[in-house]
Design a protein around this motif. Structure first.
Motif, short mmCIF file in Angstrom:
data_model
loop_
_atom_site.label_atom_id
_atom_site.label_comp_id
_atom_site.label_asym_id
_atom_site.label_seq_id
_atom_site.Cartn_x
_atom_site.Cartn_y
_atom_site.Cartn_z
N GLY A 1 0.78 -1.27 0.15
CA GLY A 1 0.02 -0.13 -0.08
C GLY A 1 0.94 1.06 -0.06
O GLY A 1 2.33 1.13 -0.22
N PRO A 2 0.41 2.69 0.02
CA PRO A 2 -1.33 2.56 0.20
C PRO A 2 -1.79 2.28 -1.00
O PRO A 2 -1.37 2.41 -1.97
N GLY B 1 -0.31 6.15 -3.69
CA GLY B 1 -1.52 6.43 -3.15
C GLY B 1 -2.13 7.62 -3.69
O GLY B 1 -1.79 8.00 -5.01
#
Length: 212
Positions: A19-20, A182
């Protein structure tokens, strides 16, 4: 298409580097081979077969470096272009990691394109170590472990008709290995620099959690 790349923080056996989660848009269509590249295909283009497991040219080619894979794509492009089988400007190449995950998920949001479980017999992996709901490191003493690669297409495909996206052999991606950014992106190309290239999908000797 648009999808969420990476695993949610709640997914069992998750590593922080997954991730994110990033909202990714693939802005243009692409094709992907329905099978892993076979030894026969590699031999026909490159004139050699570097694989450890041999005896059947329908097995996936393995012990191939990232540079070898890129060279294969380039040689295949040249051969097909010279034969008039692909339009001008089209190329064979490795997928970006985003394209690979988009293709593997095939519209799903679960740990595997099969769902939230990977049990022995569903793919070619270390079948003693399964991934089931509530027990991502489930030990199955009667699990199947072949200890080698299998002929491409030996297990059920995902919803888009792609085989062996989990297990059998690791699959090279175009990207350098690096953190997910992200937010929302279109056609991400991965980290601009790095020390390692991305491998996805797991292999014949991976535990189920490693095939996510």
């Amino acid at each position: 298409g648009t999808f969420t790349m990476g695993s949610p923080a709640s997914e069992p056996a998750r590593y922080p580097t997954e991730g994110p989660q990033t909202r990714v848009t693939i802005s243009r269509g692409f094709w992907m081979g329905k099978y892993e590249v076979t030894q026969g295909e590699y031999l026909a283009v490159m004139g050699s077969n570097p694989s450890y497991f041999t005896g059947d040219l329908s097995l996936p080619v393995e012990t191939v470096s990232w540079n070898d894979a890129v060279a294969y794509c380039g040689a295949l492009t040249t051969r097909e272009r010279n034969a008039g089988r692909i339009p001008a400007g089209y190329v064979y190449r490795l997928p970006t990691e985003a394209e690979w995950e988009y293709a593997c998920r095939a519209g799903t949001t679960t740990a595997f394109h099969y769902g939230n479980e990977l049990r022995s017999g569903m793919a070619n992996f270390y079948g003693f170590s399964e991934y089931i709901v509530g027990d991502p490191y489930h030990y199955n003493p009667s699990g199947v472990y072949l200890g080698r690669t299998t002929t491409v297409g030996s297990y059920a495909p995902n919803a888009w008709g792609l085989y062996d996206m989990h297990g059998n052999v690791w699959e090279w991606c175009q990207d350098w290995y690096g953190a997910y950014p992200g937010g929302s992106l279109s056609d991400p190309q991965g980290s601009p620099t790095g020390s390692y290239r991305v491998l996805r999908g797991g292999s014949w000797r991976s535990s189920a959690d490693g095939c996510r």
